[in-house]
Motif scaffolding. Structure first.
Motif, PDB file in Angstrom:
ATOM      1  N   LYS A 170       0.941  -1.292  -0.302  1.00  0.00           N
ATOM      2  CA  LYS A 170       0.047   0.827  -0.130  1.00  0.00           C
ATOM      3  C   LYS A 170       0.842   1.135  -0.006  1.00  0.00           C
ATOM      4  O   LYS A 170       0.780   1.794  -0.713  1.00  0.00           O
ATOM      5  CB  LYS A 170      -0.476  -0.109   1.121  1.00  0.00           C
ATOM      6  CG  LYS A 170      -2.014  -1.195   0.891  1.00  0.00           C
ATOM      7  CD  LYS A 170      -3.454  -1.036   2.111  1.00  0.00           C
ATOM      8  CE  LYS A 170      -4.316  -1.346   1.453  1.00  0.00           C
ATOM      9  NZ  LYS A 170      -5.868  -1.334   2.869  1.00  0.00           N
TER      10      LYS A 170
ATOM     11  N   GLU B 277       2.588   1.988  -3.081  1.00  0.00           N
ATOM     12  CA  GLU B 277       1.087   2.211  -4.550  1.00  0.00           C
ATOM     13  C   GLU B 277       1.100   3.934  -4.108  1.00  0.00           C
ATOM     14  O   GLU B 277       1.099   4.652  -4.680  1.00  0.00           O
ATOM     15  CB  GLU B 277      -0.437   1.382  -4.073  1.00  0.00           C
ATOM     16  CG  GLU B 277      -1.216   1.911  -5.528  1.00  0.00           C
ATOM     17  CD  GLU B 277      -2.017   0.814  -5.266  1.00  0.00           C
ATOM     18  OE1 GLU B 277      -3.009   0.268  -3.625  1.00  0.00           O
ATOM     19  OE2 GLU B 277      -3.072   0.921  -6.012  1.00  0.00           O
TER      20      GLU B 277
ATOM     21  N   LEU C 223       4.095   1.245  -7.409  1.00  0.00           N
ATOM     22  CA  LEU C 223       3.208   0.500  -8.040  1.00  0.00           C
ATOM     23  C   LEU C 223       1.564   0.951  -8.165  1.00  0.00           C
ATOM     24  O   LEU C 223       1.562   1.953  -7.522  1.00  0.00           O
ATOM     25  CB  LEU C 223       3.589  -0.288  -6.936  1.00  0.00           C
ATOM     26  CG  LEU C 223       4.121  -1.753  -5.778  1.00  0.00           C
ATOM     27  CD1 LEU C 223       4.056  -1.982  -5.229  1.00  0.00           C
ATOM     28  CD2 LEU C 223       4.484  -2.044  -7.272  1.00  0.00           C
ATOM     29  N   SER C 224       1.090   0.269  -8.651  1.00  0.00           N
ATOM     30  CA  SER C 224      -0.414   0.542  -9.750  1.00  0.00           C
ATOM     31  C   SER C 224      -1.739  -1.028  -8.654  1.00  0.00           C
ATOM     32  O   SER C 224      -1.023  -1.736  -8.643  1.00  0.00           O
ATOM     33  CB  SER C 224      -1.049   0.307 -10.553  1.00  0.00           C
ATOM     34  OG  SER C 224      -0.802  -0.396 -11.511  1.00  0.00           O
ATOM     35  N   SER C 225      -2.441  -1.382  -8.542  1.00  0.00           N
ATOM     36  CA  SER C 225      -3.758  -1.980  -7.598  1.00  0.00           C
ATOM     37  C   SER C 225      -4.461  -2.264  -8.922  1.00  0.00           C
ATOM     38  O   SER C 225      -5.309  -0.802  -8.969  1.00  0.00           O
ATOM     39  CB  SER C 225      -3.666  -2.097  -7.074  1.00  0.00           C
ATOM     40  OG  SER C 225      -4.489  -1.381  -6.340  1.00  0.00           O
TER      41      SER C 225
ATOM     42  N   TYR D  30      -0.912  -6.338  -7.596  1.00  0.00           N
ATOM     43  CA  TYR D  30      -0.317  -5.264  -8.318  1.00  0.00           C
ATOM     44  C   TYR D  30       0.948  -5.375  -9.260  1.00  0.00           C
ATOM     45  O   TYR D  30       1.137  -6.591  -9.022  1.00  0.00           O
ATOM     46  CB  TYR D  30       0.405  -4.955  -6.722  1.00  0.00           C
ATOM     47  CG  TYR D  30      -0.426  -4.639  -6.293  1.00  0.00           C
ATOM     48  CD1 TYR D  30      -0.170  -3.224  -5.280  1.00  0.00           C
ATOM     49  CD2 TYR D  30      -0.496  -5.698  -4.893  1.00  0.00           C
ATOM     50  CE1 TYR D  30      -0.483  -2.592  -4.044  1.00  0.00           C
ATOM     51  CE2 TYR D  30      -1.054  -4.870  -3.579  1.00  0.00           C
ATOM     52  CZ  TYR D  30      -1.254  -3.667  -3.338  1.00  0.00           C
ATOM     53  OH  TYR D  30      -2.400  -3.046  -2.295  1.00  0.00           O
TER      54      TYR D  30
END
Lengths: 194, 194
Positions: free
Chosen positions: A44, A47, A52-54, A68
């Motif tokens: 988290k 991100e 990162l993206s989720s 992710y």
DNA sequence: ACGCGCATGTAAGAAGTTACATGATTTC
DNA sequence: GAAATCATGTAACTTCTTACATGCGCGT
């Protein structure tokens, strides 16, 4: 400060926290470990940082997965870490602390017992790495010299473990031998043990 | 969970937080490290637990010292730790993580550079340990076989470092050799480097 | 019905790092 | 007068561990 980078490295392919924990337990455990309760908040955080993206994804069994993947910024940060030179110098070995204070017990036979126990632990670890290497030899075509670059890098890590453990085991044998000489010369009774 | 025990071990003789930091920087640094800002609160915590007692003491120069010593309970806890068997398995090696993901860079010459840099770091560390051992050889009577038990235990720790580093250096050489073979066979141009 | 594997997390606390704050004495 | 050494800590933050909480679907 390395867990984020290890996660970035593992996220070459998109994965959930759960997947990453599996990877830790299967491959990474030889040089690092992490609990799910540390992985989830770290993902988290990464991100929020933009590395990162989720996205949510339906699962065959069980609840939805949160998958992710690295962003270009994340990938850039990984490369920066890789190029920043070897991260060496912060290693900690609790068992050397134990050894250093072992003379407190005032009986070198206890130091010997300690070294024998340590030797067994290290030998078991080596056996594990050797089994992995043997399995690679059997199963992976071109092992070890014509490996593709990713498998070759994995292999280098394995070899490091084996060499380092070989050195430590030599040390255990040397230490046990010296302890035996000292114990033998200070105490006349013989002592049987494998 | 080892810092408290290392402090207990060091407190064979009464010492202040500052003294202990000095001991960390001089002897313990080879397998553990700690900052003053971690040592001071840890000492307070151990005193509250009943493992240490403290008294103020005037100093020749600078402010008063707070000198700690182990209580019988502290001494008992140290012995319990020493007898609990080798604390092994939690080691973390960030540089193996870097190596594992190094193939991301897509150029094995960068892996080679990394290994050369790592080799230099490890060799410098080994040189340091060797200098310490040479100094002991020169200065300590009876070295290494007729040492008193405390110095003998210190010596075992030093030997462990040397053996482990020797194994790792072998590994570096092996890895660099293999990388050279791979780089040479994939790319015809020669490459000069020490 | 029970347990296992999948899948998500939170909460509380311990451990460790980095930066800051204070002040005396000694050495250059 | 400045810098190093002696000597104490606090504050803010990050990192890591242990324990707890929740719930689905599959096999036995």
């Amino acid at each position: 400060m390395s867990l984020p980078h290890i996660l970035l490295g593992l996220l070459r392919e998109p994965a959930s926290g759960y997947d990453l924990k599996t990877a830790f337990d299967e491959h990474i455990r030889h040089f690092w470990s992490a609990e799910l309760s540390q992985i989830y908040p770290t993902l988290k955080r990464l991100e929020k940082k933009g590395w990162l993206s989720s996205r949510a994804e339906a699962s065959d069994r069980g609840p939805d997965r949160v998958v992710y993947e690295t962003t270009p910024e994340g990938r850039q940060e990984l490369v920066r870490w890789l190029r920043s030179g070897p991260a060496v110098g912060a290693e900690r070995f609790a068992y050397l602390g134990q050894l250093a204070f072992m003379d407190e017990l005032g009986d070198e036979r206890q130091t010997r017992d300690f070294m024998v126990a340590l030797r067994a632990r290290l030998a078991a670890w080596r056996a594990e790495l050797e089994a992995i290497e043997a399995e690679h030899f059997r199963a992976v075509p071109g092992f070890p010299d014509r490996l593709p670059t990713d498998a070759f890098h994995d292999h280098l890590g394995l070899r490091m473990g084996l060499h380092s453990l070989a050195g430590k085991l030599e040390w255990c044998d040397e230490a046990i031998e010296r302890l035996d000489r000292r114990i033998g010369s200070s105490e006349p009774e013989a002592r049987e043990e494998g």
